[in-house]
Scaffold this motif. Structure first.
Motif, PDB file in Angstrom:
ATOM      1  N   ASN A  32       0.752  -1.139   0.024  1.00  0.00           N
ATOM      2  CA  ASN A  32      -0.035   0.050   0.021  1.00  0.00           C
ATOM      3  C   ASN A  32       0.834   1.235  -0.001  1.00  0.00           C
ATOM      4  N   SER A  42       2.118  10.395  -6.889  1.00  0.00           N
ATOM      5  CA  SER A  42       1.289   9.958  -8.117  1.00  0.00           C
ATOM      6  C   SER A  42       0.177  10.636  -8.501  1.00  0.00           C
ATOM      7  N   GLY A  61       2.336   2.416  -2.348  1.00  0.00           N
ATOM      8  CA  GLY A  61       2.161   3.270  -3.725  1.00  0.00           C
ATOM      9  C   GLY A  61       3.281   2.853  -4.806  1.00  0.00           C
ATOM     10  N   LYS A  62       3.656   1.693  -4.754  1.00  0.00           N
ATOM     11  CA  LYS A  62       4.616   1.139  -5.643  1.00  0.00           C
ATOM     12  C   LYS A  62       3.763   1.190  -7.123  1.00  0.00           C
ATOM     13  N   SER A  63       2.975   0.673  -7.197  1.00  0.00           N
ATOM     14  CA  SER A  63       2.309   0.368  -8.629  1.00  0.00           C
ATOM     15  C   SER A  63       1.630   1.645  -9.153  1.00  0.00           C
ATOM     16  N   SER A  64       1.177   2.409  -8.415  1.00  0.00           N
ATOM     17  CA  SER A  64       0.765   3.943  -8.716  1.00  0.00           C
ATOM     18  C   SER A  64       2.063   4.559  -9.260  1.00  0.00           C
ATOM     19  N   ASP A 105       1.037  14.400  -1.637  1.00  0.00           N
ATOM     20  CA  ASP A 105      -0.158  15.374  -1.592  1.00  0.00           C
ATOM     21  C   ASP A 105      -0.936  15.298  -0.390  1.00  0.00           C
ATOM     22  N   SER A 130      -4.534  -0.606  -5.938  1.00  0.00           N
ATOM     23  CA  SER A 130      -5.637  -1.183  -5.045  1.00  0.00           C
ATOM     24  C   SER A 130      -5.669  -0.457  -3.908  1.00  0.00           C
ATOM     25  N   GLY A 178      -1.718  -5.449  -0.116  1.00  0.00           N
ATOM     26  CA  GLY A 178      -1.244  -6.889  -0.639  1.00  0.00           C
ATOM     27  C   GLY A 178      -1.816  -7.118  -1.800  1.00  0.00           C
ATOM     28  N   ARG A 179      -2.018  -6.360  -2.742  1.00  0.00           N
ATOM     29  CA  ARG A 179      -2.596  -6.233  -4.060  1.00  0.00           C
ATOM     30  C   ARG A 179      -1.418  -7.247  -4.842  1.00  0.00           C
ATOM     31  N   THR A 180      -0.261  -6.546  -4.752  1.00  0.00           N
ATOM     32  CA  THR A 180       0.940  -7.131  -5.942  1.00  0.00           C
ATOM     33  C   THR A 180       1.434  -8.303  -5.228  1.00  0.00           C
ATOM     34  N   LYS A 194       2.707   9.848  -1.585  1.00  0.00           N
ATOM     35  CA  LYS A 194       1.522  10.339  -1.381  1.00  0.00           C
ATOM     36  C   LYS A 194       1.847  11.805  -0.612  1.00  0.00           C
TER      37      LYS A 194
HETATM   38  N1  LIG Z   1      -3.175  10.475  -2.557  1.00  0.00           N
HETATM   39  C1  LIG Z   1      -2.693   9.557  -2.937  1.00  0.00           C
HETATM   40  N2  LIG Z   1      -2.948   8.274  -2.962  1.00  0.00           N
HETATM   41  C2  LIG Z   1      -1.971   7.461  -3.583  1.00  0.00           C
HETATM   42  C3  LIG Z   1      -0.895   7.887  -4.080  1.00  0.00           C
HETATM   43  N3  LIG Z   1      -0.425   6.808  -4.554  1.00  0.00           N
HETATM   44  C4  LIG Z   1      -0.990   5.871  -4.343  1.00  0.00           C
HETATM   45  N4  LIG Z   1      -2.136   5.949  -3.550  1.00  0.00           N
HETATM   46  C5  LIG Z   1      -3.140   5.285  -3.127  1.00  0.00           C
HETATM   47  O1  LIG Z   1      -2.793   4.364  -2.187  1.00  0.00           O
HETATM   48  C6  LIG Z   1      -3.267   2.921  -2.361  1.00  0.00           C
HETATM   49  C7  LIG Z   1      -2.323   1.684  -2.687  1.00  0.00           C
HETATM   50  O2  LIG Z   1      -1.520   2.118  -3.902  1.00  0.00           O
HETATM   51  P1  LIG Z   1      -0.937   1.092  -4.800  1.00  0.00           P
HETATM   52  O3  LIG Z   1       0.072   1.892  -5.803  1.00  0.00           O
HETATM   53  O4  LIG Z   1      -1.857   0.137  -5.212  1.00  0.00           O
HETATM   54  O5  LIG Z   1       0.138   0.407  -3.608  1.00  0.00           O
HETATM   55  P2  LIG Z   1       1.123  -0.669  -3.833  1.00  0.00           P
HETATM   56  O6  LIG Z   1       2.531  -0.179  -2.921  1.00  0.00           O
HETATM   57  O7  LIG Z   1       1.375  -1.224  -5.198  1.00  0.00           O
HETATM   58  O8  LIG Z   1       0.648  -1.808  -2.753  1.00  0.00           O
HETATM   59  P3  LIG Z   1       0.522  -3.304  -2.921  1.00  0.00           P
HETATM   60  O9  LIG Z   1       0.569  -3.812  -4.489  1.00  0.00           O
HETATM   61  O10 LIG Z   1      -0.279  -3.875  -2.157  1.00  0.00           O
HETATM   62  O11 LIG Z   1       2.165  -3.823  -2.365  1.00  0.00           O
HETATM   63  C8  LIG Z   1      -4.188   3.190  -3.660  1.00  0.00           C
HETATM   64  O12 LIG Z   1      -5.614   3.373  -3.130  1.00  0.00           O
HETATM   65  C9  LIG Z   1      -3.552   4.360  -4.411  1.00  0.00           C
HETATM   66  O13 LIG Z   1      -4.787   5.337  -5.040  1.00  0.00           O
HETATM   67  C10 LIG Z   1      -0.588   9.476  -3.924  1.00  0.00           C
HETATM   68  O14 LIG Z   1       0.414   9.751  -4.543  1.00  0.00           O
HETATM   69  N5  LIG Z   1      -1.622  10.071  -3.594  1.00  0.00           N
END
Ligand SMILES: Nc1nc2c(ncn2[C@@H]2O[C@H](COP(=O)(O)OP(=O)(O)OP(=O)(O)O)[C@@H](O)[C@H]2O)c(=O)[nH]1
Ligand SMILES: [Mg+2]
Length: 210
Positions: free
Chosen positions: A38, A182, A40-43, A150, A58, A62-64, A148
């Motif tokens: 969570n 992101s 924000g890696k994928s974002s 922002d 997501s 734990g999505r990825t 994040k």
């Molecule tokens: N406000 C805000 N929300 C963000 C940002 N980047 C990611 N998010 C939110 O954070 C949540 C997780 O983002 P992902 O990119 O799925 O995170 P991840 O690290 O890939 O998560 P896993 O795949 O579970 O390891 C989502 O609801 C995104 O929309 C950002 O820059 N700003």
């Protein structure tokens, strides 16, 4: 000398590997994205490559759970690693993910740099510090993105940035820390310049050898 910019928009999905044996051949160069679930890696991958749906994001941590591979060209790839540290999964599953991560980090010869992402509101948890220290010990350049951005006010995020920088300075090594969003695109250009520099550096080294 002007540096040639790799076109990160060219990124395309290659495969989701359940473990390292399913990855493409261990040749060329890879930069891997690691961080807590969570974070924000994928974002961040989507923002950097300017592809909204490239890596699946997501709200559910734990999505990825797979190692996702994105190709930039014949010799360069970006890797979305499984997130670590998500509390609400059974221990056995957690250990499996961490094992997968460790295998990738320890065995992947073509790994050239590590991007560690941490939510700017919750930086430097134990597993993050371990990950960054691992990168430094392996003489891997590390880019820390405080994601994040922002979500915090200017003075708050600058305070976190300063704190994280000073904590990580003690490790030595090649560690760059910056803010990233992101959502707003904040920090996209400087991050791309860092990744570009890592890829180019190794292209030159390969060229020198021949
Ligand atoms: N406000 C805000 N929300 C963000 C940002 N980047 C990611 N998010 C939110 O954070 C949540 C997780 O983002 P992902 O990119 O799925 O995170 P991840 O690290 O890939 O998560 P896993 O795949 O579970 O390891 C989502 O609801 C995104 O929309 C950002 O820059 N700003
Ligand atoms: Mg993800």
């Amino acid at each position: 000398m002007t540096e040639q910019m790799i076109d990160f928009r060219r990124a395309s999905f290659v495969t989701s590997a359940p473990d390292i044996t399913f990855l493409p051949a261990d040749v060329g160069m890879e930069i891997a994205f690691a961080g807590r679930s969570n974070a924000g890696k994928s974002s961040a991958l989507n923002t950097l490559t300017d592809h909204k749906g490239l890596a699946h994001t997501s709200k559910t941590p734990g999505r990825t759970q797979l190692i996702n591979v994105f190709r930039l060209d014949d010799e360069r790839r970006l890797i979305d690693l499984p997130g670590y540290g998500f509390a609400k999964v059974p221990l056995e599953m957690k250990l499996q993910w961490q094992e997968k991560l460790a295998q990738y980090l320890e065995q992947r010869q073509c790994l050239r740099g590590l991007v560690v992402l941490m939510d700017v509101r919750h930086p430097l948890k134990d597993l993050d510090a371990n990950m960054i220290a691992w990168g430094v010990a392996a003489q891997m350049p590390v880019l820390v993105l405080l994601t994040k951005a922002d979500k915090l006010k200017q003075n708050e995020k600058n305070k976190v940035l300063k704190h994280v920088k000073s904590e990580l300075e003690e490790l030595g090594g090649e560690v760059i820390v910056q803010l990233f969003s992101s959502l707003k695109g904040t920090g996209r250009e400087p991050a791309l310049r860092v990744l570009n520099g890592w890829f180019q550096r190794h292209s030159e080294q390969q060229f020198d050898v021949e």
